[in-house]
Design a protein around this motif. Structure first.
Motif, PDB file in Angstrom:
ATOM      1  N   VAL A 120     -42.569  23.429 -90.334  1.00 29.62           N
ATOM      2  CA  VAL A 120     -43.469  24.032 -89.335  1.00 29.62           C
ATOM      3  C   VAL A 120     -44.338  22.954 -88.702  1.00 29.62           C
ATOM      4  CG1 VAL A 120     -45.507  25.510 -89.069  1.00 29.62           C
ATOM      5  CG2 VAL A 120     -43.498  26.366 -90.277  1.00 29.62           C
ATOM      6  N   GLU A 121     -44.899  22.089 -89.515  1.00 31.33           N
ATOM      7  CA  GLU A 121     -45.772  21.044 -88.995  1.00 31.33           C
ATOM      8  C   GLU A 121     -45.013  20.095 -88.077  1.00 31.33           C
ATOM      9  OE1 GLU A 121     -47.672  19.288 -92.408  1.00 31.33           O
ATOM     10  OE2 GLU A 121     -48.756  21.144 -92.856  1.00 31.33           O
ATOM     11  N   ALA A 122     -43.796  19.708 -88.449  1.00 26.16           N
ATOM     12  CA  ALA A 122     -43.001  18.805 -87.619  1.00 26.16           C
ATOM     13  C   ALA A 122     -42.654  19.444 -86.275  1.00 26.16           C
ATOM     14  CB  ALA A 122     -41.728  18.387 -88.360  1.00 26.16           C
ATOM     15  N   MET A 123     -42.278  20.713 -86.299  1.00 29.78           N
ATOM     16  CA  MET A 123     -41.958  21.406 -85.047  1.00 29.78           C
ATOM     17  C   MET A 123     -43.192  21.628 -84.190  1.00 29.78           C
ATOM     18  SD  MET A 123     -39.021  24.205 -86.012  1.00 29.78           S
ATOM     19  CE  MET A 123     -39.853  24.851 -87.473  1.00 29.78           C
ATOM     20  N   GLY A 160     -35.783  17.983 -86.109  1.00 37.06           N
ATOM     21  CA  GLY A 160     -34.414  18.435 -86.368  1.00 37.06           C
ATOM     22  C   GLY A 160     -33.950  18.078 -87.774  1.00 37.06           C
ATOM     23  N   ALA A 161     -34.328  16.898 -88.247  1.00 39.62           N
ATOM     24  CA  ALA A 161     -33.957  16.480 -89.604  1.00 39.62           C
ATOM     25  C   ALA A 161     -34.677  17.334 -90.648  1.00 39.62           C
ATOM     26  CB  ALA A 161     -34.274  14.998 -89.804  1.00 39.62           C
ATOM     27  N   ALA A 188     -31.548  22.544 -85.841  1.00 34.69           N
ATOM     28  CA  ALA A 188     -31.000  21.252 -86.270  1.00 34.69           C
ATOM     29  C   ALA A 188     -29.727  20.877 -85.516  1.00 34.69           C
ATOM     30  CB  ALA A 188     -30.715  21.289 -87.775  1.00 34.69           C
ATOM     31  N   ALA A 189     -29.021  21.875 -84.999  1.00 34.88           N
ATOM     32  CA  ALA A 189     -27.731  21.614 -84.322  1.00 34.88           C
ATOM     33  C   ALA A 189     -27.901  20.867 -83.018  1.00 34.88           C
ATOM     34  CB  ALA A 189     -27.015  22.935 -84.060  1.00 34.88           C
TER      35      ALA A 189
END
Length: 108
Positions: free
Chosen positions: A53-56, A64-65, A107-108
């Motif tokens: 959540v934090e990364a997005m 994505g990773a 991620a795709a």
């Protein structure tokens, strides 16, 4: 700073629901025996959901990773919790499956 895309927003929501349901599953398993990795997997799943959540939310370069790993952890947790008959485990497993699908799409 990048804005949160609709795709990210859906995944953020799925991760937050999964995070809450995993923590509820841990609480529900207190004092109960487990024949597998539940509730330990729930703690790991909650941690990766939070990080994802934090990364997005910040539009991070590696979001994505994070989502790819989150999908793997969520699927594992869904398998573990899904093996139990407890309502909280079944709810957790369903949330984990939804989160894994949403994260896989990002991620795709």
């Amino acid at each position: 700073m990048a804005t949160v895309t609709a795709n990210y927003q859906d995944c953020i929501e799925a991760c937050n629901v999964c995070l809450a349901d995993c923590l509820a599953c841990v609480e529900g398993m207190l004092g109960k025996e487990s024949m597998n990795d539940c509730p330990k997997c729930c703690l790991e799943c909650a941690a990766i959901c939070r990080a994802c959540v934090e990364a997005m939310a910040i539009g991070g370069k590696h979001a994505g990773a994070f989502c790819k790993l989150c999908a793997e952890v969520c699927q594992y947790c869904a398998d573990q919790c899904g093996a139990h008959d407890h309502d909280h485990c079944q709810k957790c497993a369903e949330s984990c499956r939804r989160c894994a699908e949403s994260c896989q799409a990002v991620a795709a």
